[in-house]
Motif scaffolding. Structure first.
Motif, short mmCIF file in Angstrom:
data_model
loop_
_atom_site.label_atom_id
_atom_site.label_comp_id
_atom_site.label_asym_id
_atom_site.label_seq_id
_atom_site.Cartn_x
_atom_site.Cartn_y
_atom_site.Cartn_z
N ARG A 160 0.84 -1.21 0.00
CA ARG A 160 0.00 0.00 0.00
C ARG A 160 0.86 1.25 0.00
NH1 ARG A 160 -4.76 0.96 -1.77
NH2 ARG A 160 -6.01 -0.20 -0.27
N GLU A 161 1.95 1.24 0.77
CA GLU A 161 2.84 2.40 0.79
C GLU A 161 3.46 2.64 -0.58
OE1 GLU A 161 4.16 2.16 5.52
OE2 GLU A 161 5.43 1.29 3.94
N GLN A 162 3.77 1.57 -1.30
CA GLN A 162 4.31 1.72 -2.65
C GLN A 162 3.28 2.34 -3.59
OE1 GLN A 162 6.41 -1.64 -4.37
NE2 GLN A 162 7.05 -2.38 -2.35
N GLU A 163 2.02 1.95 -3.46
CA GLU A 163 0.97 2.54 -4.28
C GLU A 163 0.85 4.04 -4.00
OE1 GLU A 163 -2.36 -0.92 -4.97
OE2 GLU A 163 -2.30 0.04 -3.01
N VAL A 164 0.82 4.38 -2.72
CA VAL A 164 0.71 5.79 -2.32
C VAL A 164 1.93 6.57 -2.80
CG1 VAL A 164 0.66 7.38 -0.35
CG2 VAL A 164 -0.78 5.33 -0.35
N MET A 165 3.12 5.97 -2.64
CA MET A 165 4.36 6.63 -3.05
C MET A 165 4.33 7.00 -4.52
SD MET A 165 7.31 5.76 -4.94
CE MET A 165 7.49 3.98 -4.77
N ARG A 166 3.92 6.07 -5.38
CA ARG A 166 3.91 6.33 -6.82
C ARG A 166 2.93 7.44 -7.18
NH1 ARG A 166 5.34 0.75 -6.94
NH2 ARG A 166 7.08 0.36 -8.38
N LEU A 167 1.74 7.43 -6.57
CA LEU A 167 0.74 8.46 -6.88
C LEU A 167 1.19 9.84 -6.40
CD1 LEU A 167 -2.53 6.50 -6.06
CD2 LEU A 167 -1.63 7.07 -8.32
N ILE A 168 1.73 9.90 -5.20
CA ILE A 168 2.22 11.18 -4.67
C ILE A 168 3.37 11.69 -5.53
CG2 ILE A 168 3.46 12.26 -2.76
CD1 ILE A 168 0.53 11.97 -2.18
N ALA A 169 4.27 10.80 -5.93
CA ALA A 169 5.42 11.20 -6.75
C ALA A 169 4.97 11.69 -8.12
CB ALA A 169 6.40 10.04 -6.90
N ARG A 170 3.84 11.20 -8.61
CA ARG A 170 3.31 11.64 -9.91
C ARG A 170 2.58 12.97 -9.82
NH1 ARG A 170 0.86 5.69 -11.40
NH2 ARG A 170 2.83 4.75 -12.07
N GLY A 171 2.42 13.50 -8.60
CA GLY A 171 1.81 14.82 -8.46
C GLY A 171 0.39 14.80 -7.98
N TYR A 172 -0.15 13.63 -7.60
CA TYR A 172 -1.51 13.56 -7.08
C TYR A 172 -1.59 14.29 -5.74
CZ TYR A 172 -3.06 9.89 -10.38
OH TYR A 172 -3.42 9.18 -11.49
N THR A 173 -2.72 14.92 -5.47
CA THR A 173 -2.96 15.49 -4.15
C THR A 173 -3.37 14.38 -3.19
OG1 THR A 173 -5.31 15.89 -4.55
CG2 THR A 173 -3.77 17.63 -5.21
N TYR A 174 -3.35 14.66 -1.90
CA TYR A 174 -3.80 13.65 -0.93
C TYR A 174 -5.24 13.25 -1.20
CZ TYR A 174 0.32 14.46 2.05
OH TYR A 174 1.60 14.53 2.53
#
Length: 217
Positions: A160-174
């Protein structure tokens, strides 16, 4: 065909100077002064070549590398040429790993810039002469180092942390991450804090750069 160019830089006077240097030999189809406006403009106009500053305000703090990662669906058809005052290794490696085809410094002359645009548009990789050797050495060393450690780094993170990491790194907001993964914003914040702690990073900007260098976006 006249090359369609975008100028992405947060300084109005610099953008004006670039336009003047290009001397109507290309078609400047759009400009932007921050990350979010750049992403919108580039998707709307789909230029042939983007002149991209490395340090840009807005977005999640990832600058030019963030623009590239958020425009990943158009990279290839649109070629990106970093145009910056910086020759720092981390800046060069971040934008090249994110998809830029070249990196030139802002002391480049008008004719040299036109030549660089034409070469990048034709598929070449272009670097300022004084950066070429440095870029090859730094990029090669970074590739060797990150290839050896990327699995170990990812092993520190849960799925789950890897999923969140990739989305945040791509510029997604929380909020966007929460909607994408069907979790609460508070849970996203908890995961991001855990990711930054485990990877020994201090900000979303560093996380975007870390993920781009490891081709995890």
């Amino acid at each position: 065909m006249v090359i369609r160019v975008a100028i992405i830089d947060d300084h109005d006077m610099f953008r004006a100077g670039v336009r003047a240097s290009l001397n109507d030999q290309v078609n400047v189809v759009c400009e932007a002064a921050n990350v979010d406006d750049a992403v919108i403009a580039l998707h709307e106009h789909l230029p042939d070549v983007v002149l991209l500053d490395v340090h840009m305000p807005g977005g999640s703090g990832g600058g030019g590398a963030e623009v590239l990662t958020r425009c990943g669906d158009i990279v290839g058809g649109t070629r990106f040429l970093a145009l910056s005052v910086s020759d720092a290794a981390e800046d060069v490696v971040a934008v090249i790993r994110a998809g830029a085809r070249g990196y030139v410094t802002k002391n480049i002359s008008g004719p040299e810039l036109l030549d660089a645009i034409a070469r990048v548009n034709g598929g070449d990789a272009v670097f300022s002469p004084r950066l070429a050797g440095f870029v090859l050495d730094a990029f090669g060393a970074q590739t060797q180092n990150t290839t050896a450690t990327v699995d170990d780094d990812l092993d520190k993170l849960s799925a789950r942390e890897q999923e969140v990491m990739r989305l945040i790194a791509r510029g997604y907001t929380y909020r966007e991450v929460a909607a994408e993964l069907f979790i609460s914003i508070k849970t996203v914040e908890t995961h991001v804090s855990a990711v930054l702690r485990k990877l020994q990073l201090s900000s979303r900007h560093e996380l975007t750069r870390w993920a781009a260098q490891r081709r995890l976006l």
